[in-house]
Write an enzyme that holds these catalytic residues in place. Structure first.
Site, PDB file in Angstrom:
ATOM      1  N   PRO A 261       0.815  -1.214   0.000  1.00 20.91           N
ATOM      2  CA  PRO A 261       0.000   0.000   0.000  1.00 20.91           C
ATOM      3  C   PRO A 261       0.852   1.270   0.000  1.00 20.91           C
ATOM      4  CG  PRO A 261       0.162  -0.846   2.218  1.00 20.91           C
ATOM      5  CD  PRO A 261       0.912  -1.805   1.351  1.00 20.91           C
ATOM      6  N   ARG A 263      -0.830   4.771  -1.323  1.00 19.22           N
ATOM      7  CA  ARG A 263      -1.884   5.769  -1.139  1.00 19.22           C
ATOM      8  C   ARG A 263      -2.655   5.560   0.175  1.00 19.22           C
ATOM      9  NH1 ARG A 263      -4.012   8.211  -5.542  1.00 19.22           N
ATOM     10  NH2 ARG A 263      -3.218   6.502  -6.799  1.00 19.22           N
ATOM     11  N   ARG A 299      -1.249  15.944  -9.359  1.00 19.10           N
ATOM     12  CA  ARG A 299      -2.392  15.050  -9.584  1.00 19.10           C
ATOM     13  C   ARG A 299      -3.604  15.723 -10.240  1.00 19.10           C
ATOM     14  NH1 ARG A 299      -4.913  12.704  -6.080  1.00 19.10           N
ATOM     15  NH2 ARG A 299      -5.143  10.738  -7.139  1.00 19.10           N
ATOM     16  N   TYR A 303      -4.202  13.771 -13.668  1.00 21.27           N
ATOM     17  CA  TYR A 303      -5.314  12.812 -13.700  1.00 21.27           C
ATOM     18  C   TYR A 303      -6.670  13.482 -13.523  1.00 21.27           C
ATOM     19  CZ  TYR A 303      -1.571   9.692 -11.794  1.00 21.27           C
ATOM     20  OH  TYR A 303      -0.424   8.988 -11.522  1.00 21.27           O
ATOM     21  N   CYS A 328       3.149  28.584 -16.060  1.00 18.50           N
ATOM     22  CA  CYS A 328       2.647  29.024 -17.364  1.00 18.50           C
ATOM     23  C   CYS A 328       2.058  27.869 -18.168  1.00 18.50           C
ATOM     24  CB  CYS A 328       3.769  29.682 -18.150  1.00 18.50           C
ATOM     25  SG  CYS A 328       4.453  31.042 -17.238  1.00 18.50           S
ATOM     26  N   GLU A 329       0.964  27.312 -17.671  1.00 17.74           N
ATOM     27  CA  GLU A 329       0.221  26.237 -18.340  1.00 17.74           C
ATOM     28  C   GLU A 329      -1.235  26.424 -17.967  1.00 17.74           C
ATOM     29  OE1 GLU A 329       1.452  23.699 -20.177  1.00 17.74           O
ATOM     30  OE2 GLU A 329       3.594  23.834 -19.690  1.00 17.74           O
ATOM     31  N   TYR A 357       1.730  10.665  -3.606  1.00 24.85           N
ATOM     32  CA  TYR A 357       1.917  11.141  -4.986  1.00 24.85           C
ATOM     33  C   TYR A 357       1.803  12.666  -5.063  1.00 24.85           C
ATOM     34  CZ  TYR A 357       1.237   6.181  -5.515  1.00 24.85           C
ATOM     35  OH  TYR A 357       1.351   4.833  -5.356  1.00 24.85           O
TER      36      TYR A 357
HETATM   37  C1  LIG Z   1       2.217   2.052  -7.451  1.00 25.74           C
HETATM   38  C2  LIG Z   1       2.325   0.677  -6.956  1.00 25.74           C
HETATM   39  C3  LIG Z   1       1.892   0.355  -5.670  1.00 25.74           C
HETATM   40  C4  LIG Z   1       1.228   1.335  -4.748  1.00 25.74           C
HETATM   41  O1  LIG Z   1      -0.028   1.712  -5.207  1.00 25.74           O
HETATM   42  P1  LIG Z   1      -1.021   2.499  -4.236  1.00 25.74           P
HETATM   43  O2  LIG Z   1      -2.211   2.743  -5.072  1.00 25.74           O
HETATM   44  O3  LIG Z   1      -0.353   3.746  -3.845  1.00 25.74           O
HETATM   45  O4  LIG Z   1      -1.308   1.623  -3.081  1.00 25.74           O
HETATM   46  C5  LIG Z   1       2.101  -0.931  -5.218  1.00 25.74           C
HETATM   47  N1  LIG Z   1       2.689  -1.865  -6.011  1.00 25.74           N
HETATM   48  C6  LIG Z   1       3.094  -1.588  -7.256  1.00 25.74           C
HETATM   49  C7  LIG Z   1       3.747  -2.646  -8.044  1.00 25.74           C
HETATM   50  C8  LIG Z   1       2.928  -0.315  -7.778  1.00 25.74           C
HETATM   51  O5  LIG Z   1       3.317  -0.063  -9.017  1.00 25.74           O
END
Ligand SMILES: *Cc1c(COP(=O)(O)O)cnc(C)c1O
Length: 405
Positions: A261, A263, A299, A303, A328-329, A357
């Site tokens: 994990p 995020r 972000r 996204y 400047c975007e 992130y």
């Molecule tokens: C980015 C990534 C994660 C973490 O993803 P989260 O959405 O931040 O939990 C875990 N494993 C791999 C292989 C990733 O590329």
């Protein structure tokens, strides 16, 4: 986060990232606790927030690390994560990265193609060692998340199909320089549905059983990261339901469940603080121009991600405004149609859920200094990354000879 934002801003200035270290610990313990009594490893996804103090904090709690470059592996080791808890993933590893990871004797190199397996085998042979590996399989399930952060479908660049994985395991088992002990998948990020995870677990568990039948013993069952968080009003997966579902799906397998994990641990453990420079009205459109920008928090631009934004200690009738930075975007915004009271120069805005992130995706675009980072633990604040200076930014250019110009 119960902190005095005005005090922090006076002390550290803006723009600023602030992390709640108590919340990081709470999240870690909640996830780890959900697997109580089972063999599990929470390997924190370093890419979500790679500040050394963040990693050190997690190391002390017992976490492992999921790394996607040798730089991240070095950060994890430097921050005190035990080498036997470090995994090196990523779709394209350079020979030098593979060599260094093998020399550092980390838990696993996670392989994403047959070609990569051959490189790892060759380098392990050169070093006269046996490389512990896992293979990232692509279970081809739709994670029902944003296409940019979906990774578990055949159309994505990540991993290998179940069939090629099986061939790779058979090859690795025979090799003197490969020791296949893990299996891995990661179907996407910001997952809010349990069913795709369960489906992936079942598919991969079947593969593990069929490998067992041919004497290939998988010890680490890595379900990747991707646990979703609340940015707005999402209904997220409960950790105990997540754990129960995984344990049920792999029933009968004697494996350590590995999670990655990022995020989940960090997003709501961090805020981004920015200062109002001006308000401006273009026709019907209200803009709040702040000192933070897309280079600090990408972000929203990258996204169209939503971050809740609020003004600190400010009353008045709220009307919608686009919160934009000085870059400047046209894509430089932190929020669109954000309900905000009338604002003045030096008012502070809090951008929520910015711990993952955020800083790690920041850049020097427009020669803007990377911002400072602060940790708060038990009500006390600590600087964990100095604000960059102009000199920091240009020092690698200054050492180059330009007398030829
Ligand atoms: C980015 C990534 C994660 C973490 O993803 P989260 O959405 O931040 O939990 C875990 N494993 C791999 C292989 C990733 O590329």
């Amino acid at each position: 986060m119960s902190l005095d934002i005005k005090t922090l801003v006076d002390k550290y200035d803006t723009p600023l990232y602030v992390y709640d270290f108590n919340n990081i610990a709470k999240r870690y313990q909640e996830l780890k606790g959900a697997f109580d009594g089972k063999k599990s490893l929470v390997a924190y996804a370093v890419k979500s927030n790679s500040n050394l103090a963040v990693i050190k904090h997690l190391a002390k709690l017992g976490a492992g690390a999921d790394c996607v470059s040798i730089g991240e592996v070095k950060r994890a080791l430097k921050a005190g994560i035990a080498k036997y808890k470090i995994i090196f993933s990523g779709v394209g590893k350079r020979d030098s990265e593979i060599r260094e990871a093998l020399q550092k004797d980390i838990l696993l190199l996670n392989l994403e193609s047959e070609a990569e397996m051959k490189r790892v085998e060759m380098i392990a042979k050169e070093l006269g060692i046996e490389a512990r590996i896992s293979i990232r399989v692509n279970p081809n399930v739709d994670p029902q998340t944003h296409p940019y952060i979906s990774t578990g479908l055949h159309e994505n660049k990540f991993g290998v199909s179940i069939d090629s994985a099986k061939r790779m395991y058979i090859y690795a088992k025979k090799s003197e320089h490969l020791n296949p002990i893990g299996i891995h998948f990661h179907i996407g990020s910001q997952l809010t549905e349990l069913s795709p995870i369960v489906e992936a677990c079942e598919i991969v568990a079947d593969l593990v059983r069929s490998l067992k039948a041919i004497d290939i013993d998988i010890k680490f069952f890595d379900v990747g990261g991707g646990l979703g968080v609340v940015y707005d009003n999402e209904i997220t997966i409960k950790t105990h339901e997540y754990a129960d579902a995984i344990i049920k799906a792999i029933k009968g397998l004697d494996v350590t469940v590995v999670m990655e994990p990022g995020r989940y641990m960090m997003a709501n453990s961090g805020i981004f603080l920015t200062r109002v420079l001006y308000e401006k009205q273009n026709g019907d459109k209200r803009f709040v121009i702040v000192d933070g920008a897309m280079n600090d928090l990408l972000r929203p631009s990258l996204y169209s991600a939503y971050h809740k934004i609020e003004a600190v200690q400010k009353d008045g009738e709220k009307t919608p405004a686009d919160v934009v930075g000085p870059v400047c975007e046209s894509g430089d915004f932190l929020g669109k149609d954000v309900p905000l009271p009338p604002l003045e120069h030096n008012d502070i805005l809090v951008v929520h859920s910015a711990g993952a992130y955020g800083f790690t995706m920041s850049s020097n675009y427009n020669t803007r200094n990377r911002v400072a980072e602060v940790a708060v633990l038990d009500g006390k604040d600590y600087l964990i990354r100095k604000r960059e200076s102009f000199d920091d930014q240009i020092k690698l250019e200054e050492v180059c000879d330009t007398s030829w110009l």
